[in-house]
Write an enzyme that holds these catalytic residues in place. Structure first.
Site, PDB file in Angstrom:
ATOM      1  N   LYS A   1       6.463  10.894   0.156  1.00  0.00           N
ATOM      2  CA  LYS A   1       7.051  10.298   1.363  1.00  0.00           C
ATOM      3  C   LYS A   1       7.827   9.012   1.094  1.00  0.00           C
ATOM      4  O   LYS A   1       8.969   8.863   1.543  1.00  0.00           O
ATOM      5  CB  LYS A   1       5.940  10.023   2.383  1.00  0.00           C
ATOM      6  CG  LYS A   1       6.422   9.229   3.582  1.00  0.00           C
ATOM      7  CD  LYS A   1       5.458   9.266   4.728  1.00  0.00           C
ATOM      8  CE  LYS A   1       4.496   8.128   4.710  1.00  0.00           C
ATOM      9  NZ  LYS A   1       3.709   8.053   5.955  1.00  0.00           N
TER      10      LYS A   1
ATOM     11  N   ARG B   1       3.160  15.011   6.583  1.00  0.00           N
ATOM     12  CA  ARG B   1       4.062  15.435   7.667  1.00  0.00           C
ATOM     13  C   ARG B   1       5.538  15.455   7.270  1.00  0.00           C
ATOM     14  O   ARG B   1       6.368  15.972   8.001  1.00  0.00           O
ATOM     15  CB  ARG B   1       3.848  14.520   8.897  1.00  0.00           C
ATOM     16  CG  ARG B   1       2.638  14.930   9.709  1.00  0.00           C
ATOM     17  CD  ARG B   1       2.396  13.968  10.846  1.00  0.00           C
ATOM     18  NE  ARG B   1       1.796  12.726  10.374  1.00  0.00           N
ATOM     19  CZ  ARG B   1       1.713  11.613  11.105  1.00  0.00           C
ATOM     20  NH1 ARG B   1       2.202  11.583  12.327  1.00  0.00           N
ATOM     21  NH2 ARG B   1       1.144  10.529  10.623  1.00  0.00           N
TER      22      ARG B   1
ATOM     23  N   LEU C   1       0.843  -1.204   0.000  1.00  0.00           N
ATOM     24  CA  LEU C   1       0.000   0.000   0.000  1.00  0.00           C
ATOM     25  C   LEU C   1       0.880   1.256   0.000  1.00  0.00           C
ATOM     26  O   LEU C   1       1.743   1.412   0.860  1.00  0.00           O
ATOM     27  CB  LEU C   1      -0.911   0.024   1.228  1.00  0.00           C
ATOM     28  CG  LEU C   1      -1.809  -1.199   1.434  1.00  0.00           C
ATOM     29  CD1 LEU C   1      -2.828  -0.910   2.539  1.00  0.00           C
ATOM     30  CD2 LEU C   1      -2.513  -1.594   0.148  1.00  0.00           C
TER      31      LEU C   1
ATOM     32  N   GLY D   1      -1.070   6.705   0.189  1.00  0.00           N
ATOM     33  CA  GLY D   1      -1.209   7.805   1.156  1.00  0.00           C
ATOM     34  C   GLY D   1      -0.349   9.002   0.807  1.00  0.00           C
ATOM     35  O   GLY D   1       0.595   8.913   0.017  1.00  0.00           O
TER      36      GLY D   1
ATOM     37  N   LYS E   1      39.376  12.768 -13.205  1.00  0.00           N
ATOM     38  CA  LYS E   1      38.093  12.441 -13.829  1.00  0.00           C
ATOM     39  C   LYS E   1      38.340  11.739 -15.154  1.00  0.00           C
ATOM     40  O   LYS E   1      39.176  12.201 -15.939  1.00  0.00           O
ATOM     41  CB  LYS E   1      37.283  13.718 -14.069  1.00  0.00           C
ATOM     42  CG  LYS E   1      35.874  13.404 -14.490  1.00  0.00           C
ATOM     43  CD  LYS E   1      35.148  14.583 -15.075  1.00  0.00           C
ATOM     44  CE  LYS E   1      33.819  14.083 -15.604  1.00  0.00           C
ATOM     45  NZ  LYS E   1      33.213  15.020 -16.517  1.00  0.00           N
TER      46      LYS E   1
ATOM     47  N   TYR F   1       3.116  -2.152   3.832  1.00  0.00           N
ATOM     48  CA  TYR F   1       3.097  -0.713   3.547  1.00  0.00           C
ATOM     49  C   TYR F   1       4.398  -0.265   2.862  1.00  0.00           C
ATOM     50  O   TYR F   1       5.468  -0.779   3.160  1.00  0.00           O
ATOM     51  CB  TYR F   1       3.001   0.093   4.851  1.00  0.00           C
ATOM     52  CG  TYR F   1       1.688  -0.006   5.600  1.00  0.00           C
ATOM     53  CD1 TYR F   1       0.568  -0.605   5.065  1.00  0.00           C
ATOM     54  CD2 TYR F   1       1.599   0.548   6.873  1.00  0.00           C
ATOM     55  CE1 TYR F   1      -0.617  -0.663   5.775  1.00  0.00           C
ATOM     56  CE2 TYR F   1       0.417   0.497   7.598  1.00  0.00           C
ATOM     57  CZ  TYR F   1      -0.697  -0.116   7.045  1.00  0.00           C
ATOM     58  OH  TYR F   1      -1.857  -0.171   7.757  1.00  0.00           O
TER      59      TYR F   1
HETATM   60  C1  UD1 Z   1      -3.210   1.980   9.672  1.00  0.00           C
HETATM   61  C2  UD1 Z   1      -4.123   0.945  10.335  1.00  0.00           C
HETATM   62  C3  UD1 Z   1      -3.798   0.901  11.822  1.00  0.00           C
HETATM   63  C4  UD1 Z   1      -2.342   0.559  12.024  1.00  0.00           C
HETATM   64  C5  UD1 Z   1      -1.451   1.526  11.270  1.00  0.00           C
HETATM   65  C6  UD1 Z   1      -0.034   1.051  11.318  1.00  0.00           C
HETATM   66  C7  UD1 Z   1      -6.180   0.967   9.061  1.00  0.00           C
HETATM   67  C8  UD1 Z   1      -7.581   1.419   9.017  1.00  0.00           C
HETATM   68  N1  UD1 Z   1      -5.488   1.346  10.128  1.00  0.00           N
HETATM   69  O1  UD1 Z   1      -3.512   3.225  10.237  1.00  0.00           O
HETATM   70  O2  UD1 Z   1      -4.623  -0.061  12.466  1.00  0.00           O
HETATM   71  O3  UD1 Z   1      -2.016   0.566  13.405  1.00  0.00           O
HETATM   72  O4  UD1 Z   1      -1.850   1.605   9.890  1.00  0.00           O
HETATM   73  O5  UD1 Z   1       0.808   2.002  10.752  1.00  0.00           O
HETATM   74  O6  UD1 Z   1      -5.747   0.250   8.189  1.00  0.00           O
HETATM   75  N2  UD1 Z   1      -2.964   3.833   2.263  1.00  0.00           N
HETATM   76  C9  UD1 Z   1      -3.432   3.644   0.980  1.00  0.00           C
HETATM   77  N3  UD1 Z   1      -4.657   4.121   0.660  1.00  0.00           N
HETATM   78  C10 UD1 Z   1      -5.443   4.755   1.569  1.00  0.00           C
HETATM   79  C11 UD1 Z   1      -4.968   4.929   2.875  1.00  0.00           C
HETATM   80  C12 UD1 Z   1      -3.734   4.449   3.189  1.00  0.00           C
HETATM   81  O7  UD1 Z   1      -2.734   3.071   0.146  1.00  0.00           O
HETATM   82  O8  UD1 Z   1      -6.541   5.150   1.193  1.00  0.00           O
HETATM   83  C13 UD1 Z   1      -1.627   3.336   2.607  1.00  0.00           C
HETATM   84  C14 UD1 Z   1      -0.686   4.443   3.039  1.00  0.00           C
HETATM   85  O9  UD1 Z   1       0.067   4.906   1.945  1.00  0.00           O
HETATM   86  C15 UD1 Z   1       0.186   3.731   4.055  1.00  0.00           C
HETATM   87  C16 UD1 Z   1      -0.714   2.686   4.651  1.00  0.00           C
HETATM   88  O10 UD1 Z   1      -1.751   2.489   3.717  1.00  0.00           O
HETATM   89  O11 UD1 Z   1       1.294   3.088   3.454  1.00  0.00           O
HETATM   90  C17 UD1 Z   1      -1.281   3.085   6.001  1.00  0.00           C
HETATM   91  O12 UD1 Z   1      -1.965   4.276   5.869  1.00  0.00           O
HETATM   92  P1  UD1 Z   1      -2.096   5.289   7.074  1.00  0.00           P
HETATM   93  O13 UD1 Z   1      -2.959   6.412   6.666  1.00  0.00           O
HETATM   94  O14 UD1 Z   1      -0.769   5.577   7.623  1.00  0.00           O
HETATM   95  O15 UD1 Z   1      -2.925   4.389   8.097  1.00  0.00           O
HETATM   96  P2  UD1 Z   1      -3.093   4.677   9.628  1.00  0.00           P
HETATM   97  O16 UD1 Z   1      -4.270   5.555   9.794  1.00  0.00           O
HETATM   98  O17 UD1 Z   1      -1.827   5.077  10.218  1.00  0.00           O
END
Ligand code: UD1
Ligand code: MG
Length: 490
Positions: free
Chosen positions: A27, A20, A13, A16, A359, A109
């Protein structure tokens, strides 16, 4: 990982935003250990040798996709739509991998760079051995703020995951967190995801909800707790990025020390993931080894040295040097204060000494460029000695030209080679020579006018000056010394 269980697919995944980081670079393209965060994630995923590997993108889609394809050309790029959430991200990946109906699907991730292939492999093995529908990787942490909490029944079995924003007071007190890394049964995952809604505090389709759904269906849901928290840590800002980078480096440096490398100061020694070191290499403080650098047995590098994509031969010494894309031969000596630019090739037992810049130059075995000079677009033979302050003048303001210097050549201090020019084997140049024409083998090239001394010039032109006084004293001392040597010589 040839004897491990290969999953049907790994979905990374990476859709996101990562606000930050406060960066114009997405990122997951930020780097630690010489590799992007998503690169680390893809390498761990690829080590499982899955049948399919997919990455879900959305934010900065084109930049991320180009980087990912560059890193792993076989990967499937999946675009997430407007529906937000990790559950939706996995759902679009499953839609793209439509023939994926059974076997194990791993979800990781793109911003968790220290996750190792070993830990991921253990998760998959356990998932398959236990016959689970879902196995989530968790950790017990001191401060669980921000993470999803793992809900367990009294018998310890996993009930589900609750996000921080949806959790009750009691649930917030749970310190076992969801890493976001899972192994799923493909069919159970498809079924459960179809039933996940967006009725939660964030209005997102949570992947975490599938665990509760599976549990309610009577499926086996399990958690694998890791004690190595670094492996499940994500980088959301530059502080975390730096901490992860330092920890990754500590692991790499420790690994090399265990392989027989002496590291005087692990804290100030930085080694990229792709670097290769032989036994009995010694690294002195302030050494940065980057890219595809490789160092041969018994070589000493540092202090204060940066090597990028550079190969150092056995028993060579490289001190206070900056080198990129270079090859340093066995037994050669470089520095202190040398600057080796791309395509510098130094032969065995050769030397590039203090304050030298090079070089695109090939230097033969045992040839020495000991001090203060520039050698570019040149080829120098074996056993040649390049005098102090020599320069290859390779650029005429429009084009670059080559200098070719043979073997067993001796050049005088401050020789300038005006390229294109060739100097034959065994030739000499006089100090300060400006070599514009080819020098035949064995010839001496001199270009300076003969020296003329105007005796007494200072006394005549600068009478009374400090120089004139010194000159007068010197001439007296000389005449005294020559007339009464025993008295002056004590
Ligand atoms: C998520 C988990 C949480 C966990 C945490 C660990 C869910 C609902 N929650 O929370 O339980 O403790 O990760 O870090 O899954 N991403 C996508 N598409 C989206 C949203 C996110 O690809 O629509 C990807 C982001 O790029 C990232 C990962 O998923 O790599 C996690 O996304 P993030 O928004 O950080 O999730 P958290 O809310 O932190
Ligand atoms: Mg997160």
């Amino acid at each position: 990982m040839s004897d491990a269980i290969h999953p049907a697919a790994v979905i990374v995944l990476a859709a996101g935003e990562g606000t930050r980081m406060k960066s114009s670079t997405p990122k997951i393209l930020h780097r630690i250990g010489g590799r992007s965060m998503v690169g680390h994630a893809l390498d761990a995923a690829a080590a499982l040798e899955p049948e399919r590997l997919a990455v879900v993108v959305r934010h900065e889609r084109d930049r991320v996709a180009a980087h990912v394809l560059d890193h792993a050309p076989q990967i499937a790029i999946v675009d997430q739509d407007d529906v937000p959430g990790t559950g939706r991200a996995v759902e679009v990946a499953l839609e793209a991998l439509e023939d994926l109906t059974h076997g194990t699907v791993v979800v990781t991730y793109g911003d968790v760079p220290l996750l190792s292939a070993e830990l991921l492999g253990e998760l998959v093995s356990r998932h398959v051995e236990e016959g689970n529908s879902a196995t989530v990787l968790t950790a017990r942490v001191e401060d669980p703020t921000g993470y999803g909490r793992v809900l367990r029944a009294e018998d310890g079995s996993v009930l589900g995951i609750k996000e921080q924003k949806d959790a009750s007071e009691e649930e917030l007190a749970i310190n076992e967190i969801n890493s976001g890394i899972y192994a799923f049964s493909a069919s159970a995952l498809r079924g459960a995801l179809a039933r996940v809604g967006t009725q939660n505090a964030q209005g997102e389709k949570y992947l975490t909800d599938v665990l509760g759904i599976m549990r309610q269906d009577g499926d086996r849901v399990s958690a694998a707790v890791t004690t190595d928290q670094w492996q499940v840590e994500g980088a959301n800002d530059r502080v975390q990025l730096s901490a992860l980078g330092r920890e990754l480096n500590r692991r790499i440096v420790t690994k090399w020390m265990r392989e027989g490398v002496t590291v005087m100061d692990p804290e100030s020694t930085w080694i990229d993931v792709d670097v290769i070191l032989a036994r009995d290499v010694t690294l002195l403080p302030g050494t940065l080894l980057q890219g595809h650098t490789a160092i041969g047995e018994g070589a000493t590098v540092g202090p204060d040295t940066t090597l990028v994509d550079t190969v150092v031969g056995r028993s060579a010494t490289v001190k206070r040097t900056d080198a990129t894309g270079s090859r340093i031969g066995a037994g050669a000596s470089v520095g202190p204060f040398a600057y080796l630019r791309k395509d510098t090739v130094l032969g065995e037992d050769g030397k590039i000494g203090a304050f030298y810049e090079t070089k695109n130059v090939t230097i033969g075995a045992r040839t020495k460029l000991s001090h203060l000079g520039y050698a570019g677009d040149a080829e120098i033979g074996e056993d040649t000695n390049i005098g102090c302050g020599n320069i290859t003048s390779n650029y005429d303001g429009v084009n670059k030209h080559r200098t070719v210097i043979g073997s067993q050549v001796r050049t005088g201090a401050n020789t300038v080679f005006i390229a294109p020019v060739t100097v034959g084997d065994g030739a000499y140049t006089g100090a300060g020579a400006v070599v514009r024409k080819d020098v035949p083998a064995g010839a001496l090239a001199i270009t300076q006018a003969p020296q003329a001394n105007s005796e007494g010039w200072v006394q005549r032109k600068r009478p009374g000056s400090a120089a004139a006084v010194a000159a007068m004293l010197a001439s007296q001392t000389i005449s005294d010394a020559s007339s009464t040597p025993l008295q002056n010589g004590k």
